[in-house]
Design a protein around this motif. Structure first.
Motif, short mmCIF file in Angstrom:
data_model
loop_
_atom_site.label_atom_id
_atom_site.label_comp_id
_atom_site.label_asym_id
_atom_site.label_seq_id
_atom_site.Cartn_x
_atom_site.Cartn_y
_atom_site.Cartn_z
N ALA A 109 -2.08 5.51 -8.56
CA ALA A 109 -1.93 4.85 -7.26
C ALA A 109 -0.60 4.11 -7.14
N HIS A 110 -0.20 3.41 -8.20
CA HIS A 110 1.03 2.61 -8.12
C HIS A 110 2.27 3.50 -8.10
N VAL A 111 2.23 4.62 -8.82
CA VAL A 111 3.36 5.56 -8.77
C VAL A 111 3.40 6.25 -7.40
N ALA A 112 2.23 6.53 -6.83
CA ALA A 112 2.16 7.16 -5.51
C ALA A 112 2.77 6.25 -4.45
N THR A 113 2.44 4.97 -4.48
CA THR A 113 2.98 4.05 -3.48
C THR A 113 4.49 3.92 -3.61
N ALA A 114 4.98 3.84 -4.85
CA ALA A 114 6.42 3.69 -5.07
C ALA A 114 7.18 4.94 -4.65
N THR A 115 6.69 6.11 -5.05
CA THR A 115 7.35 7.36 -4.69
C THR A 115 7.30 7.60 -3.19
N SER A 116 6.20 7.23 -2.57
CA SER A 116 6.06 7.37 -1.13
C SER A 116 7.10 6.54 -0.39
N LEU A 117 7.29 5.28 -0.81
CA LEU A 117 8.27 4.43 -0.14
C LEU A 117 9.68 4.98 -0.30
N PHE A 118 10.00 5.48 -1.48
CA PHE A 118 11.31 6.07 -1.70
C PHE A 118 11.53 7.26 -0.76
N CYS A 119 10.51 8.10 -0.63
CA CYS A 119 10.58 9.25 0.27
C CYS A 119 10.70 8.81 1.72
N LEU A 120 9.95 7.77 2.10
CA LEU A 120 9.97 7.27 3.48
C LEU A 120 11.32 6.72 3.88
N ALA A 121 12.02 6.11 2.94
CA ALA A 121 13.33 5.55 3.26
C ALA A 121 14.28 6.65 3.74
N ILE A 122 14.22 7.80 3.09
CA ILE A 122 15.10 8.91 3.47
C ILE A 122 14.65 9.53 4.79
N VAL B 218 10.56 1.05 9.68
CA VAL B 218 10.04 1.75 8.51
C VAL B 218 11.15 1.92 7.47
N PHE B 219 12.33 2.27 7.93
CA PHE B 219 13.44 2.44 6.99
C PHE B 219 13.73 1.15 6.23
N PHE B 220 13.83 0.04 6.95
CA PHE B 220 14.12 -1.24 6.29
C PHE B 220 12.99 -1.65 5.34
N THR B 221 11.75 -1.42 5.75
CA THR B 221 10.61 -1.71 4.87
C THR B 221 10.67 -0.87 3.61
N ALA B 222 10.87 0.44 3.78
CA ALA B 222 10.89 1.36 2.64
C ALA B 222 12.07 1.06 1.72
N TYR B 223 13.22 0.76 2.31
CA TYR B 223 14.40 0.45 1.50
C TYR B 223 14.18 -0.79 0.65
N ALA B 224 13.69 -1.85 1.29
CA ALA B 224 13.48 -3.10 0.55
C ALA B 224 12.41 -2.94 -0.53
N ALA C 194 13.30 -6.09 11.70
CA ALA C 194 13.92 -5.72 10.43
C ALA C 194 14.12 -6.94 9.53
N VAL C 195 14.50 -8.06 10.12
CA VAL C 195 14.66 -9.30 9.34
C VAL C 195 13.34 -9.66 8.66
N GLY C 196 12.25 -9.55 9.42
CA GLY C 196 10.94 -9.89 8.86
C GLY C 196 10.51 -8.96 7.75
N VAL C 197 10.66 -7.64 7.97
CA VAL C 197 10.19 -6.69 6.95
C VAL C 197 11.05 -6.74 5.70
N ILE D 221 0.81 -1.22 0.00
CA ILE D 221 0.00 0.00 0.00
C ILE D 221 0.84 1.27 0.00
N GLY D 222 2.18 1.12 -0.02
CA GLY D 222 3.05 2.29 -0.14
C GLY D 222 3.36 2.98 1.17
N ALA D 223 3.15 2.31 2.28
CA ALA D 223 3.47 2.89 3.59
C ALA D 223 4.69 2.17 4.17
N GLY D 224 5.31 2.80 5.15
CA GLY D 224 6.50 2.20 5.75
C GLY D 224 6.18 1.17 6.81
#
Length: 275
Positions: free
Chosen positions: A184-197, A58-64, A231-234, A25-28
């Protein structure tokens, strides 16, 4: 059974499920991780500890998830970097403020925020576009409206993220879809990239505070073992969720997000009300 084994058994699967669902869903995953930590570890963790663990996860989720979305070509890097830079000062401020919030107040406020956002998304899951209006990912990089508005919202989201221990995807994704008209799919992807930072910035803020100002009480370092299990799980679940996103319609993605927020938020309010 030792505490380490017990934590491994319950936290790795939890991380896997949160990582899969959150990347889908594009969240961390912070909006799920924080209330779950409060519910499964009642009284064990204070708000600063909960948020520090959550932001790291959240960082590990967003990064992966970002790695998978990058291969799929769904990330808008211009807006992702811009919104992340705007949110970084806010998340630092939030990670400092959360150390002065009582646990019960924190849980109650978090539950109210989740339910409110969930109801809002359920009522209007996808923004309606005007005839002839193009997607934001296809707009000029110099277009002022999405740039200024998006950066302003991201700055406030950063404060909320640091205060509540979430990456901000529960706000960022519907904002990108409904206001800036991202697919929606671009929003989820861009959101995760932003969340990682943003999440990495918040995690480093907690670490620096612990090392220099904690005076014997460490919010991040005290829960590093729990963080690593999650972190291992996410890291295993996030790529799966990102891969599955292409098989799910955008409206379904947003409704899944709204449903999860309402259920978890209601449970958190009930728990906080009972003390």
């Amino acid at each position: 059974m030792t505490e380490a084994v017990e934590n491994f058994i319950r936290l790795v699967p939890l991380g896997f499920c949160v990582g899969t669902y959150s990347a889908l869903i594009g969240a961390g995953g912070g909006f799920l991780m924080v209330p779950l930590l409060i519910l499964i570890m009642p009284g064990d963790l204070m708000p600063a500890e909960v948020t520090s663990i959550s932001l790291t996860v959240v960082f590990f989720t967003a990064y992966a998830g970002t790695v998978t979305y990058a291969r799929m070509g769904h990330i808008n890097y211009y807006f992702g970097v811009l919104f992340a830079l705007a949110g970084m000062p806010g998340i630092i401020l939030g990670t400092i403020a959360v150390r002065y919030v009582p646990r019960q107040t924190f849980a109650l406020f978090f539950g109210v925020v989740l339910c409110g956002l969930g109801i809002f998304l359920a009522a209007r899951p996808i923004g309606q576009r005007k005839a002839g209006e193009s997607d934001s990912e296809e707009c000029s990089a110099g277009e002022k409206r999405p740039t200024l508005l998006g950066a302003t919202v991201s700055a406030y989201v950063g404060v909320i993220s640091g205060l509540l221990g979430i990456g901000g995807g529960i706000v960022q994704v519907p904002f990108l879809i409904r206001v800036l008209n991202f697919r929606a799919h671009v929003a989820t992807a861009t959101s995760l990239f932003c969340l990682a930072i943003i999440a990495l910035t918040g995690t480093l803020s907690h670490v620096i505070h612990d090392l220099w100002f904690a005076a014997g009480e460490s919010a991040f370092l005290g829960g590093v073992d729990k963080t690593m299990y999650l972190a291992v799980g996410v890291m295993m679940g996030a790529p799966l969720g990102a891969s599955l996103s292409g098989l799910v319609r955008g409206s379904v993605i947003v409704r899944l997000l709204a449903l999860a927020m309402c259920v978890v938020g209601a449970r958190l309010i009930w728990t906080a009300a009972l003390g």
